[in-house]
Motif scaffolding. Structure first.
Motif, mmCIF file in Angstrom:
data_model
loop_
_atom_site.group_PDB
_atom_site.id
_atom_site.type_symbol
_atom_site.label_atom_id
_atom_site.label_comp_id
_atom_site.label_asym_id
_atom_site.label_seq_id
_atom_site.Cartn_x
_atom_site.Cartn_y
_atom_site.Cartn_z
ATOM 1 N N ILE A 322 67.218 101.601 126.961
ATOM 2 C CA ILE A 322 66.606 101.308 125.668
ATOM 3 C C ILE A 322 65.150 100.871 125.758
ATOM 4 N N ASP A 323 64.687 100.377 126.911
ATOM 5 C CA ASP A 323 63.378 99.731 126.926
ATOM 6 C C ASP A 323 62.229 100.656 127.313
ATOM 7 N N PHE A 324 62.457 101.991 127.271
ATOM 8 C CA PHE A 324 61.330 102.902 127.435
ATOM 9 C C PHE A 324 60.447 102.872 126.189
ATOM 10 N N VAL A 325 60.987 102.412 125.068
ATOM 11 C CA VAL A 325 60.201 102.165 123.864
ATOM 12 C C VAL A 325 59.721 100.720 123.915
ATOM 13 N N GLN A 326 58.415 100.532 124.066
ATOM 14 C CA GLN A 326 57.873 99.187 124.222
ATOM 15 C C GLN A 326 57.538 98.571 122.861
ATOM 16 N N ASP A 327 58.527 98.478 122.009
ATOM 17 C CA ASP A 327 58.360 97.888 120.684
ATOM 18 C C ASP A 327 59.631 97.113 120.369
ATOM 19 N N TYR A 328 59.523 95.805 120.414
ATOM 20 C CA TYR A 328 60.690 94.942 120.246
ATOM 21 C C TYR A 328 61.447 95.243 118.958
ATOM 22 N N ASP A 329 60.729 95.307 117.839
ATOM 23 C CA ASP A 329 61.390 95.487 116.548
ATOM 24 C C ASP A 329 62.097 96.834 116.445
ATOM 25 N N LEU A 330 61.461 97.888 116.958
ATOM 26 C CA LEU A 330 62.086 99.204 116.917
ATOM 27 C C LEU A 330 63.372 99.233 117.741
ATOM 28 N N VAL A 331 63.305 98.685 118.961
ATOM 29 C CA VAL A 331 64.477 98.721 119.837
ATOM 30 C C VAL A 331 65.608 97.889 119.257
ATOM 31 N N MET A 332 65.316 96.671 118.835
ATOM 32 C CA MET A 332 66.355 95.818 118.271
ATOM 33 C C MET A 332 66.920 96.433 116.986
ATOM 34 N N GLY A 333 66.056 97.079 116.195
ATOM 35 C CA GLY A 333 66.529 97.709 114.973
ATOM 36 C C GLY A 333 67.471 98.865 115.220
ATOM 37 N N GLY A 334 67.376 99.493 116.395
ATOM 38 C CA GLY A 334 68.260 100.609 116.724
ATOM 39 C C GLY A 334 69.591 100.203 117.327
ATOM 40 N N LEU A 335 69.718 98.946 117.754
ATOM 41 C CA LEU A 335 70.958 98.527 118.433
ATOM 42 C C LEU A 335 72.193 98.616 117.548
ATOM 43 N N PRO A 336 72.135 98.260 116.261
ATOM 44 C CA PRO A 336 73.338 98.423 115.430
ATOM 45 C C PRO A 336 73.833 99.866 115.368
ATOM 46 N N LYS A 337 72.909 100.831 115.483
ATOM 47 C CA LYS A 337 73.326 102.233 115.504
ATOM 48 C C LYS A 337 74.065 102.568 116.798
ATOM 49 N N ILE A 338 73.604 101.972 117.916
ATOM 50 C CA ILE A 338 74.321 102.170 119.182
ATOM 51 C C ILE A 338 75.722 101.571 119.081
ATOM 52 N N ALA A 339 75.819 100.384 118.489
ATOM 53 C CA ALA A 339 77.135 99.759 118.322
ATOM 54 C C ALA A 339 78.029 100.616 117.441
ATOM 55 N N ARG A 340 77.440 101.223 116.409
ATOM 56 C CA ARG A 340 78.214 102.107 115.520
ATOM 57 C C ARG A 340 78.707 103.331 116.285
ATOM 58 N N LEU A 341 77.838 103.894 117.121
ATOM 59 C CA LEU A 341 78.228 105.042 117.932
ATOM 60 C C LEU A 341 79.331 104.655 118.912
ATOM 61 N N ALA A 342 79.196 103.476 119.516
ATOM 62 C CA ALA A 342 80.223 103.008 120.454
ATOM 63 C C ALA A 342 81.559 102.824 119.758
ATOM 64 N N SER A 343 81.543 102.244 118.569
ATOM 65 C CA SER A 343 82.777 102.022 117.820
ATOM 66 C C SER A 343 83.454 103.335 117.465
ATOM 67 N N ALA A 344 82.649 104.332 117.092
ATOM 68 C CA ALA A 344 83.208 105.630 116.705
ATOM 69 C C ALA A 344 83.841 106.352 117.883
ATOM 70 N N ASN A 345 83.381 106.045 119.104
ATOM 71 C CA ASN A 345 83.881 106.741 120.287
ATOM 72 C C ASN A 345 84.828 105.893 121.133
ATOM 73 N N ALA A 346 85.162 104.707 120.657
ATOM 74 C CA ALA A 346 85.966 103.787 121.473
ATOM 75 C C ALA A 346 87.332 104.311 121.803
#
Length: 354
Positions: A322-346
């Protein structure tokens, strides 16, 4: 399919009191939102990546800041360390975390790293496997003999003992030979799509499973973790718009990734042959190449076919870099989408315990 977070970059060349803010806050998110693990690399002498010279030190901090998520190295460069130190450090992490440590090991990357080693760079793979054998014996409570400064053999037995009966091991794999050796030894593998297509790696994963089976291990028990560059937004165009500039800068500081990508496309590219304008065009081409079939860049829905392709290739865990994007707000803002993807594939396959 399990999902974890993988860290690789971070500007350690500047004096920034918030340098580890993204690491700590994203770790807290992963811990409370069902992500399986945090992977921290070992990287030396790199301005970008210089936040992570020792994953055991990082994970000692994360061990007391988290409660659920697994804490793994990605990877310990085994030839750069004495086996006693590796065993002691990771037993401490395992104790502090309540038994959540995991070790991926690697043979080493650049020549300059080997100022930390007493062995030549060319012996690094042999040193890695020898170190693995010694570390696993020490973690099991066995005595292992080492030479002291005078050449005398000394039996070493390390403390503390880890809480887990066996700390799980991965090996960073690129060559088919390493995949097969991992299968022979019955340990997990950590791989990526840097310089290869998924079809290329799928062949190696099959060879790994066959080696597990041929050497008396459960072929389904071995865990394959794939590191994948990840940035998710509400829609594909927003994700691409947010990521293209930082990803271009990322490739600019990691030219070897671009050359590897070109090689995987059967292009003989030497970046030294390009003008600045041509290089800019090539960088944009490289970004598109990573976005298409080598990354999770888009929306949770748009990347789902690639997640399925990873699962079909035999991948058990997607480690989202995740940290190839050097923008704290952008990366943190995308984490809920990763969690959503993880939940859908659990529920896509039974979880593995490592």
């Amino acid at each position: 399919m399990q999902f974890s977070l993988f860290y690789f970059d971070g500007d350690g060349a500047t004096r920034n009191p918030d340098a580890y803010r993204l690491l700590m806050d994203s770790a807290a998110f992963a811990d409370t939102n069902g992500l399986s693990a945090l992977w921290v690399p070992e990287r030396h002498f790199h301005a970008f990546g210089g936040l992570y010279p020792n994953p055991a030190v990082i994970h000692a901090a994360l061990a007391v800041a988290t409660k659920n998520v697994k804490l793994r190295s990605g990877s310990v460069v085994m030839p750069l360390h004495h086996p006693v130190r590796v065993a002691e450090d990771w037993a401490v992490v395992d104790n502090l975390s309540g038994g959540r440590a995991g070790i991926a090991m690697a043979s080493g990357w650049t020549m300059e790293e080997f100022v930390l080693s007493r062995e030549p760079h060319g012996f690094r793979r042999t040193q890695m496997w020898q170190g693995y054998e010694q570390v696993t014996r020490l973690l099991a409570g066995d005595s292992v003999e080492f030479e002291d400064a005078d050449g005398n053999l000394v039996a070493a037995k390390t403390l503390p003992r880890p809480l887990q009966p066996r700390i799980p091991f991965w090996v960073a794999c690129q060559s088919t030979e390493t995949f097969i050796e991992a299968g022979r030894r019955g340990i997990n593998v950590l791989c990526s799509l840097l310089g290869e297509t998924l079809d290329d790696v799928a062949v190696k994963i099959r060879a790994y499973r066959e080696a597990l089976d041929q050497n008396g291990h459960d072929p389904d028990a071995g865990k394959v973790t794939m590191m994948v560059h990840t940035f998710l937004a509400d829609d594909v165009e927003t994700a691409k718009a947010n990521v293209i500039e930082p990803f271009t800068e990322y490739l600019r500081t990691h030219y070897h990734l671009l050359e590897s990508l070109a090689k995987s496309m059967n292009l003989n590219v030497k970046l030294s042959d390009f003008s600045e304008d041509d290089l800019e065009t090539l960088l944009k081409f490289g970004v598109e190449g990573f976005m298409n079939g080598r990354s999770l860049i888009g929306s949770p829905e748009s990347v789902q076919p690639f997640v399925q392709a990873l699962a079909d290739a035999g991948v058990d865990e997607t480690a989202c870099l995740i940290d190839f994007v050097q923008d704290y707000d952008l990366v943190m803002g995308g984490l809920p989408k990763i969690a959503r993807l993880a939940s859908a594939n659990a529920a896509s396959r039974p979880p593995k315990t490592a």
